[in-house]
Design a protein around this motif. Structure first.
Motif, PDB file in Angstrom:
ATOM      1  N   UNK A  38       0.870  -1.169   0.000  1.00  0.00           N
ATOM      2  CA  UNK A  38       0.000   0.000   0.000  1.00  0.00           C
ATOM      3  C   UNK A  38       0.910   1.223   0.000  1.00  0.00           C
ATOM      4  N   UNK A  39       0.718   2.118  -0.958  1.00  0.00           N
ATOM      5  CA  UNK A  39       1.601   3.279  -1.082  1.00  0.00           C
ATOM      6  C   UNK A  39       0.786   4.568  -1.123  1.00  0.00           C
ATOM      7  N   UNK A  40       1.443   5.667  -0.808  1.00  0.00           N
ATOM      8  CA  UNK A  40       0.795   6.969  -0.978  1.00  0.00           C
ATOM      9  C   UNK A  40       1.863   8.040  -1.187  1.00  0.00           C
ATOM     10  N   UNK A  41       1.479   9.029  -1.990  1.00  0.00           N
ATOM     11  CA  UNK A  41       2.315  10.196  -2.249  1.00  0.00           C
ATOM     12  C   UNK A  41       1.386  11.329  -2.663  1.00  0.00           C
ATOM     13  N   UNK A  42       1.320  12.369  -1.881  1.00  0.00           N
ATOM     14  CA  UNK A  42       0.502  13.546  -2.184  1.00  0.00           C
ATOM     15  C   UNK A  42      -0.949  13.164  -2.481  1.00  0.00           C
ATOM     16  N   UNK A  43      -1.508  12.220  -1.707  1.00  0.00           N
ATOM     17  CA  UNK A  43      -2.903  11.832  -1.880  1.00  0.00           C
ATOM     18  C   UNK A  43      -3.161  10.805  -2.963  1.00  0.00           C
ATOM     19  N   UNK A  44      -2.143  10.365  -3.680  1.00  0.00           N
ATOM     20  CA  UNK A  44      -2.274   9.350  -4.719  1.00  0.00           C
ATOM     21  C   UNK A  44      -1.445   8.124  -4.359  1.00  0.00           C
ATOM     22  N   UNK A  45      -1.666   7.051  -5.118  1.00  0.00           N
ATOM     23  CA  UNK A  45      -0.788   5.893  -4.984  1.00  0.00           C
ATOM     24  C   UNK A  45       0.498   6.166  -5.761  1.00  0.00           C
ATOM     25  N   UNK A  46       1.582   5.547  -5.355  1.00  0.00           N
ATOM     26  CA  UNK A  46       2.879   5.757  -6.002  1.00  0.00           C
ATOM     27  C   UNK A  46       2.898   5.036  -7.350  1.00  0.00           C
ATOM     28  N   UNK A  47       3.297   5.745  -8.386  1.00  0.00           N
ATOM     29  CA  UNK A  47       3.373   5.159  -9.731  1.00  0.00           C
ATOM     30  C   UNK A  47       4.439   4.077  -9.782  1.00  0.00           C
ATOM     31  N   UNK A  48       4.148   3.001 -10.525  1.00  0.00           N
ATOM     32  CA  UNK A  48       5.126   1.944 -10.753  1.00  0.00           C
ATOM     33  C   UNK A  48       5.217   0.918  -9.644  1.00  0.00           C
ATOM     34  N   UNK A  49       4.324   0.985  -8.654  1.00  0.00           N
ATOM     35  CA  UNK A  49       4.348   0.028  -7.544  1.00  0.00           C
ATOM     36  C   UNK A  49       3.013  -0.718  -7.526  1.00  0.00           C
ATOM     37  N   UNK A  50       3.012  -1.999  -7.899  1.00  0.00           N
ATOM     38  CA  UNK A  50       1.760  -2.756  -7.886  1.00  0.00           C
ATOM     39  C   UNK A  50       1.303  -3.063  -6.460  1.00  0.00           C
ATOM     40  N   UNK A  51      -0.016  -3.201  -6.299  1.00  0.00           N
ATOM     41  CA  UNK A  51      -0.567  -3.562  -4.987  1.00  0.00           C
ATOM     42  C   UNK A  51      -0.247  -5.010  -4.628  1.00  0.00           C
ATOM     43  N   UNK A  52      -0.079  -5.879  -5.644  1.00  0.00           N
ATOM     44  CA  UNK A  52       0.088  -7.309  -5.398  1.00  0.00           C
ATOM     45  C   UNK A  52       1.093  -7.889  -6.383  1.00  0.00           C
ATOM     46  N   UNK A  53       2.039  -8.661  -5.882  1.00  0.00           N
ATOM     47  CA  UNK A  53       2.946  -9.434  -6.735  1.00  0.00           C
ATOM     48  C   UNK A  53       3.084 -10.831  -6.137  1.00  0.00           C
ATOM     49  N   UNK A  54       3.287 -11.811  -7.011  1.00  0.00           N
ATOM     50  CA  UNK A  54       3.481 -13.189  -6.552  1.00  0.00           C
ATOM     51  C   UNK A  54       4.387 -13.917  -7.533  1.00  0.00           C
ATOM     52  N   UNK A  55       5.130 -14.890  -7.028  1.00  0.00           N
ATOM     53  CA  UNK A  55       5.977 -15.704  -7.894  1.00  0.00           C
ATOM     54  C   UNK A  55       6.104 -17.094  -7.294  1.00  0.00           C
ATOM     55  N   UNK A  56       6.320 -18.057  -8.167  1.00  0.00           N
ATOM     56  CA  UNK A  56       6.547 -19.434  -7.721  1.00  0.00           C
ATOM     57  C   UNK A  56       7.513 -20.090  -8.700  1.00  0.00           C
ATOM     58  N   UNK A  57       8.592 -20.628  -8.177  1.00  0.00           N
ATOM     59  CA  UNK A  57       9.591 -21.346  -8.969  1.00  0.00           C
ATOM     60  C   UNK A  57       9.621 -22.788  -8.495  1.00  0.00           C
ATOM     61  N   UNK A  58       9.765 -23.691  -9.432  1.00  0.00           N
ATOM     62  CA  UNK A  58       9.952 -25.095  -9.080  1.00  0.00           C
ATOM     63  C   UNK A  58      11.205 -25.576  -9.803  1.00  0.00           C
ATOM     64  N   UNK A  59      12.030 -26.340  -9.114  1.00  0.00           N
ATOM     65  CA  UNK A  59      13.255 -26.887  -9.696  1.00  0.00           C
ATOM     66  C   UNK A  59      13.292 -28.385  -9.450  1.00  0.00           C
ATOM     67  N   UNK A  60      13.635 -29.130 -10.500  1.00  0.00           N
ATOM     68  CA  UNK A  60      13.696 -30.584 -10.397  1.00  0.00           C
ATOM     69  C   UNK A  60      15.048 -31.064 -10.891  1.00  0.00           C
ATOM     70  N   UNK A  61      15.845 -31.623  -9.992  1.00  0.00           N
ATOM     71  CA  UNK A  61      17.125 -32.228 -10.353  1.00  0.00           C
ATOM     72  C   UNK A  61      16.832 -33.602 -10.930  1.00  0.00           C
ATOM     73  N   UNK A  62      17.160 -33.811 -12.217  1.00  0.00           N
ATOM     74  CA  UNK A  62      16.866 -35.092 -12.857  1.00  0.00           C
ATOM     75  C   UNK A  62      17.670 -36.204 -12.196  1.00  0.00           C
ATOM     76  N   UNK A  63      16.997 -37.192 -11.618  1.00  0.00           N
ATOM     77  CA  UNK A  63      17.721 -38.251 -10.903  1.00  0.00           C
ATOM     78  C   UNK A  63      18.511 -39.165 -11.822  1.00  0.00           C
ATOM     79  N   UNK A  64      18.126 -39.251 -13.087  1.00  0.00           N
ATOM     80  CA  UNK A  64      18.784 -40.158 -14.027  1.00  0.00           C
ATOM     81  C   UNK A  64      19.875 -39.466 -14.837  1.00  0.00           C
ATOM     82  N   UNK A  65      20.061 -38.130 -14.646  1.00  0.00           N
ATOM     83  CA  UNK A  65      21.118 -37.392 -15.334  1.00  0.00           C
ATOM     84  C   UNK A  65      21.737 -36.392 -14.359  1.00  0.00           C
ATOM     85  N   UNK A  66      22.761 -36.781 -13.630  1.00  0.00           N
ATOM     86  CA  UNK A  66      23.362 -35.869 -12.647  1.00  0.00           C
ATOM     87  C   UNK A  66      23.820 -34.556 -13.285  1.00  0.00           C
ATOM     88  N   UNK A  67      23.556 -33.457 -12.576  1.00  0.00           N
ATOM     89  CA  UNK A  67      23.986 -32.138 -13.036  1.00  0.00           C
ATOM     90  C   UNK A  67      22.929 -31.385 -13.819  1.00  0.00           C
TER      91      UNK A  67
END
Length: 113
Positions: A38-67
């Protein structure tokens, strides 16, 4: 100084950020987070700042190919103002990425491709 550009006034940013990271099972990792801001500047919201952000990363190490690791990621950025007068709004967007990496040693030097 004349010709100078800047925001005048007190700018406030408050919110919460949460992360959840860890191994789901051996060789399968989750790296995720979200932020509510939640942002404010001179009675407005701050430009360039979203109210909500989310991210999800998944990583899988292949068991049959090391590295070799396969990766997937989802990123969501909520709506945000594009100007300081809050008259131009950017829509929310979501991006999905897939990738992979190969880690090996070249002599004693670790290399990631």
């Amino acid at each position: 100084p004349s010709g100078a550009f800047g925001y005048i006034g007190d700018q406030r940013h408050k919110g919460i950020e949460l992360t959840l990271n860890g191994d789901i099972v051996r060789g399968l990792r989750l790296i995720s987070g979200l932020a509510l801001t939640d942002t404010s500047l001179a009675g407005n919201e701050v430009a360039g700042v979203p109210d909500f952000t989310a991210n999800a990363d998944i990583e899988w190490d292949l068991p049959f190919t090391p590295g070799i690791t396969l990766t997937g990621r989802a990123v969501h950025t909520g709506e945000q103002w594009a100007n300081s007068t809050n008259t131009l709004r950017l829509e929310s967007w979501t991006r999905f990425d897939i990738g992979g990496r190969y880690v090996f040693a070249a002599g004693e030097v670790p290399v990631t491709l």
